[in-house]
Structures are given as structure tokens and as C-alpha cells.
Write a protein that holds these residues in place. Structure first.
Motif, mmCIF file in Angstrom:
data_model
loop_
_atom_site.group_PDB
_atom_site.id
_atom_site.type_symbol
_atom_site.label_atom_id
_atom_site.label_comp_id
_atom_site.label_asym_id
_atom_site.label_seq_id
_atom_site.Cartn_x
_atom_site.Cartn_y
_atom_site.Cartn_z
ATOM 1 N N GLY A 25 0.835 -1.187 0.000
ATOM 2 C CA GLY A 25 0.000 0.000 0.000
ATOM 3 C C GLY A 25 0.871 1.238 0.000
ATOM 4 N N ASP A 26 0.460 2.267 -0.739
ATOM 5 C CA ASP A 26 1.244 3.491 -0.845
ATOM 6 C C ASP A 26 0.302 4.669 -1.034
ATOM 7 O OD1 ASP A 26 4.124 4.618 -1.339
ATOM 8 O OD2 ASP A 26 2.891 5.486 -2.932
ATOM 9 N N LEU A 27 0.551 5.759 -0.320
ATOM 10 C CA LEU A 27 -0.302 6.944 -0.422
ATOM 11 C C LEU A 27 0.010 7.715 -1.696
ATOM 12 C CD1 LEU A 27 -0.378 8.250 3.247
ATOM 13 C CD2 LEU A 27 -2.377 7.710 1.839
ATOM 14 N N ARG A 28 -1.012 7.999 -2.469
ATOM 15 C CA ARG A 28 -0.849 8.752 -3.701
ATOM 16 C C ARG A 28 -0.749 10.253 -3.394
ATOM 17 N NH1 ARG A 28 0.857 4.860 -4.949
ATOM 18 N NH2 ARG A 28 0.075 3.265 -6.331
ATOM 19 N N GLY A 29 0.224 10.894 -4.042
ATOM 20 C CA GLY A 29 0.388 12.335 -3.880
ATOM 21 C C GLY A 29 1.002 12.750 -2.558
ATOM 22 N N PHE A 30 1.618 11.803 -1.847
ATOM 23 C CA PHE A 30 2.117 12.092 -0.504
ATOM 24 C C PHE A 30 3.242 13.126 -0.522
ATOM 25 C CE2 PHE A 30 5.033 11.262 3.034
ATOM 26 C CZ PHE A 30 4.178 11.337 4.116
ATOM 27 N N SER A 31 4.233 12.957 -1.415
ATOM 28 C CA SER A 31 5.388 13.858 -1.425
ATOM 29 C C SER A 31 4.969 15.293 -1.696
ATOM 30 C CB SER A 31 6.414 13.394 -2.466
ATOM 31 O OG SER A 31 6.935 12.121 -2.131
ATOM 32 N N THR A 32 4.083 15.493 -2.673
ATOM 33 C CA THR A 32 3.598 16.845 -2.963
ATOM 34 C C THR A 32 2.816 17.399 -1.785
ATOM 35 O OG1 THR A 32 3.478 16.323 -5.320
ATOM 36 C CG2 THR A 32 2.192 18.213 -4.545
ATOM 37 N N TRP A 33 2.000 16.554 -1.176
ATOM 38 C CA TRP A 33 1.185 16.985 -0.039
ATOM 39 C C TRP A 33 2.045 17.440 1.130
ATOM 40 C CZ3 TRP A 33 0.810 14.324 4.751
ATOM 41 C CH2 TRP A 33 -0.185 14.814 5.612
ATOM 42 N N THR A 34 3.175 16.758 1.382
ATOM 43 C CA THR A 34 4.018 17.122 2.522
ATOM 44 C C THR A 34 4.562 18.543 2.406
ATOM 45 O OG1 THR A 34 5.998 16.157 1.481
ATOM 46 C CG2 THR A 34 4.706 14.741 2.972
ATOM 47 N N ASN A 35 4.642 19.072 1.193
ATOM 48 C CA ASN A 35 5.136 20.439 1.005
ATOM 49 C C ASN A 35 4.089 21.495 1.332
ATOM 50 O OD1 ASN A 35 7.683 19.565 0.081
ATOM 51 N ND2 ASN A 35 6.891 19.301 -2.001
ATOM 52 N N ILE A 41 -7.851 -8.955 0.471
ATOM 53 C CA ILE A 41 -8.855 -8.129 -0.196
ATOM 54 C C ILE A 41 -9.718 -7.390 0.820
ATOM 55 C CG2 ILE A 41 -10.933 -8.229 -1.627
ATOM 56 C CD1 ILE A 41 -9.567 -10.536 -3.178
ATOM 57 N N ASP A 42 -10.116 -8.088 1.878
ATOM 58 C CA ASP A 42 -10.890 -7.429 2.935
ATOM 59 C C ASP A 42 -10.073 -6.322 3.589
ATOM 60 O OD1 ASP A 42 -13.075 -9.055 2.494
ATOM 61 O OD2 ASP A 42 -12.625 -10.438 4.139
ATOM 62 N N ALA A 43 -8.785 -6.565 3.794
ATOM 63 C CA ALA A 43 -7.922 -5.544 4.388
ATOM 64 C C ALA A 43 -7.836 -4.315 3.482
ATOM 65 C CB ALA A 43 -6.529 -6.118 4.633
ATOM 66 N N ALA A 44 -7.756 -4.533 2.170
ATOM 67 C CA ALA A 44 -7.708 -3.413 1.233
ATOM 68 C C ALA A 44 -8.985 -2.587 1.304
ATOM 69 C CB ALA A 44 -7.493 -3.935 -0.185
ATOM 70 N N TYR A 104 -4.921 5.703 -0.947
ATOM 71 C CA TYR A 104 -3.952 4.620 -1.111
ATOM 72 C C TYR A 104 -4.115 3.941 -2.465
ATOM 73 C CZ TYR A 104 -2.413 4.608 3.763
ATOM 74 O OH TYR A 104 -1.864 4.947 4.975
ATOM 75 N N GLY A 105 -2.991 3.595 -3.075
ATOM 76 C CA GLY A 105 -2.963 2.643 -4.173
ATOM 77 C C GLY A 105 -2.431 1.333 -3.635
ATOM 78 N N ILE A 106 -3.096 0.228 -3.967
ATOM 79 C CA ILE A 106 -2.756 -1.071 -3.396
ATOM 80 C C ILE A 106 -2.482 -2.076 -4.507
ATOM 81 C CG2 ILE A 106 -3.670 -3.031 -2.079
ATOM 82 C CD1 ILE A 106 -5.208 -1.031 -0.383
ATOM 83 N N GLY A 107 -1.426 -2.855 -4.332
ATOM 84 C CA GLY A 107 -1.113 -3.949 -5.243
ATOM 85 C C GLY A 107 -1.115 -5.270 -4.499
ATOM 86 N N LEU A 108 -1.752 -6.289 -5.091
ATOM 87 C CA LEU A 108 -1.798 -7.625 -4.500
ATOM 88 C C LEU A 108 -1.178 -8.632 -5.470
ATOM 89 C CD1 LEU A 108 -5.435 -7.800 -3.006
ATOM 90 C CD2 LEU A 108 -3.317 -7.176 -1.843
ATOM 91 N N GLY A 145 -7.410 2.474 -5.393
ATOM 92 C CA GLY A 145 -7.331 1.366 -6.332
ATOM 93 C C GLY A 145 -6.738 0.117 -5.720
ATOM 94 N N VAL A 146 -7.114 -1.041 -6.285
ATOM 95 C CA VAL A 146 -6.526 -2.332 -5.931
ATOM 96 C C VAL A 146 -6.219 -3.051 -7.234
ATOM 97 C CG1 VAL A 146 -6.839 -4.545 -4.791
ATOM 98 C CG2 VAL A 146 -7.829 -2.489 -3.774
ATOM 99 N N THR A 147 -4.944 -3.358 -7.443
ATOM 100 C CA THR A 147 -4.507 -4.041 -8.654
ATOM 101 C C THR A 147 -4.065 -5.454 -8.301
ATOM 102 O OG1 THR A 147 -3.669 -1.892 -9.387
ATOM 103 C CG2 THR A 147 -3.103 -3.787 -10.711
ATOM 104 N N LEU A 148 -4.513 -6.416 -9.100
ATOM 105 C CA LEU A 148 -4.254 -7.833 -8.836
ATOM 106 C C LEU A 148 -3.370 -8.421 -9.924
ATOM 107 C CD1 LEU A 148 -7.972 -8.852 -8.178
ATOM 108 C CD2 LEU A 148 -6.267 -8.377 -6.425
ATOM 109 N N CYS A 149 -2.378 -9.217 -9.520
ATOM 110 C CA CYS A 149 -1.557 -9.921 -10.495
ATOM 111 C C CYS A 149 -2.379 -11.026 -11.157
ATOM 112 C CB CYS A 149 -0.311 -10.498 -9.827
ATOM 113 S SG CYS A 149 -0.622 -11.985 -8.840
ATOM 114 N N SER A 150 -1.842 -11.605 -12.205
ATOM 115 C CA SER A 150 -2.583 -12.612 -12.967
ATOM 116 C C SER A 150 -2.905 -13.843 -12.126
ATOM 117 C CB SER A 150 -1.791 -13.020 -14.213
ATOM 118 O OG SER A 150 -0.540 -13.592 -13.854
ATOM 119 N N THR A 151 -2.010 -14.233 -11.212
ATOM 120 C CA THR A 151 -2.274 -15.398 -10.365
ATOM 121 C C THR A 151 -3.407 -15.120 -9.394
ATOM 122 O OG1 THR A 151 0.065 -16.014 -10.521
ATOM 123 C CG2 THR A 151 -1.239 -17.075 -8.796
ATOM 124 N N ALA A 152 -3.452 -13.925 -8.828
ATOM 125 C CA ALA A 152 -4.560 -13.556 -7.948
ATOM 126 C C ALA A 152 -5.875 -13.550 -8.716
ATOM 127 C CB ALA A 152 -4.301 -12.190 -7.326
#
Length: 239
Positions: A29-39, A96-99, A121-125, A166-173
Motif C-alpha cells: 500500500g502506498d499513499l498517492r500524492g504524498f510527497s507533494t502533499w508534505t510540502n 482483499i478485505d484488508a484493502a 492509497y494505491g494497493i497492489g496484490l 485502487g486495488v490491482t491484482l496480479c494474474s495469479t490472484a
């Protein structure tokens, strides 16, 4: 590990590392726009948000039982280590529930603070075979397990393909979900129903440009969306 001003104690043992194969479900999980927001805000406001993230991750650990977590600044990593009881299906459902709960809680926090936070947050699984590593170094504080292998790299890259909420899933997921759509997507429960959504042309082009991503993950990744809630959150996370 922040070690300034700390006294690390060396042992007389020789450093060794043990590794074992495992099957994992990985969540970045990663916050989108965090670096710009911190300024645009004070250090105290930034610290408050990071504290909020820590508390949310600890709540996920309590409620959804990942076996490993790591904080990564304005993001985090969670790993579920599958076994006979916590199967891959169970671990993926927990992830998925956690996301969902992460997105929903962040939405409420945004609303309470007047939308002055980063965009979400943008999330990758990802799912796959990895190696669980247990180092035994001469510095006892460094002897913590870690996970390495393609699913960790894939999950990080999936995360870069997710926009806010967003939540992005790999092909195996995706393939795992397709094996039992009712168990994962809840099609008969409108409140929590989920959908697998194909990527846009722009997202597909970005995926093809990501080095280290397997061909199937470049073409067969999908977004997981919540039709009822994405409207309320104001974003579906698709690039």
C-alpha cells in the motif's frame, strides 16, 4: 531500523541465514500524492498521518492476520504465508478485505479532516512462490525474518498501477478469484459486491513498460473495484 544513539550488541556466533520455500499473498500500500502533499502542511500534520497509518496497519494485523508487516515511509508491506489452515484462498480473501477496510477508513478520515489529506492509497496484490529468509547475524537486533522472490517484486509493481482507492491484482490472484467468484466477489450482496475490471489502454501500456514483470502479469492483471463504494470514495483507482 533507526539505530542512531543506540548500542548494538554483537554476539560471538557466526552469521548464518536459513531459507525455506513458501507460498505467499503480498499486499503493498502506498499513499498517492504524498510527497507533494508534505510540502503544503506542517511536520506535525505529516507525523499525525503516519501515526494514523501505523494504527491502521496494526488493526489490519489484528483483524486479517498477515504473518509479516513492514512500514515503508508513506506505505507498507503485508505478507500472508499460506499453510494448510491459512490456505492461499483464505489469505487472499483476508488481503482483499484488508484493502477494502483501508480504503473505507481513509475515506472517513479524509471527510473528517476536510479533504486536506493525500488523494488515497494505491494497493497492489500478488500471489506466488517466495522464499522466507531467517538471518542469524552477529547483531541480534537484525535477526528478523524477511520474504524475497518474485511475488514481492510483482506486488510492488502492481501497486504502481493503482491510482487512489485502487486495488490491482496480479494474474495469479485473478486466476484464483476466477476459480471461485462467489467466494471472492459476493455478487449477491450489493453492499459488498466486487468486480474484476480490465485495465485501460494507458494502464496496459504502463504495465508493459515495467521491468521485471512477467508477461502474464503485464497482460492479465486486473483491477478490483467496489461499484457501491467507489462512487462514495470518489475514485475507482484505475489509471
Amino acid at each position: 531500523m533507526y539505530i542512531k544513539g543506540r548500542q548494538l550488541v554483537a554476539t560471538s556466533d557466526q552469521s548464518t541465514t536459513q531459507g525455506s520455500p513458501c507460498t505467499v499473498v503480498v499486499m503493498y500500500g502506498d499513499l498517492r500524492g504524498f510527497s507533494t502533499w508534505t510540502n503544503t502542511v506542517t511536520a506535525e500534520v505529516v507525523a499525525s498521518l503516519i501515526q494514523e497509518q501505523c494504527e491502521r496497519v496494526f488493526q489490519i494485523v489484528n483483524d486479517h492476520h498477515p504473518h509479516f508487516y513492514k512500514f515503508l515511509g508513506d506505505g507498507f508491506l503485508l505478507v500472508w504465508d499460506a499453510d494448510e489452515e491459512m490456505t492461499v484462498h483464505v489469505c487472499l480473501r483476508h488481503a482483499i478485505d484488508a484493502a477494502y477496510h483501508l480504503h473505507n477508513h481513509f475515506h472517513h478520515t479524509q471527510s473528517e479532516r476536510g479533504n486536506i489529506l493525500p488523494s488515497g492509497y494505491g494497493i497492489g496484490l500478488s500471489v506466488g512462490s517466495a522464499i522466507k529468509v531467517q538471518p542469524e547475524t552477529i547483531i541480534a537486533e537484525f535477526n528478523e525474518i524477511d520474504f524475497v522472490g518474485y511475488p514481492l517484486n510483482c506486488g510492488a509493481r502492481m501497486q504502481t498501477l493503482a491510482g487512489a482507492y485502487g486495488v490491482t491484482l496480479c494474474s495469479t490472484a485473478v486466476a484464483t478469484i476466477e476459480e471461485d467468484r462467489d467466494a471472492f466477489l459476493y455478487p449477491d450482496e450489493p453492499t459488498f459486491a466486487r468486480q474484476l475490471t480490465a485495465p485501460t489502454v494507458a494502464a496496459s501500456e504502463k504495465a508493459r513498460s515495467l521491468r521485471g514483470l512477467h508477461a502474464l502479469d503485464q497482460t492479465n492483471f486486473r483491477y478490483l473495484t467496489w461499484p457501491r463504494h467507489n462512487v462514495r470514495w470518489g475514485s475507482n483507482g484505475i489509471l
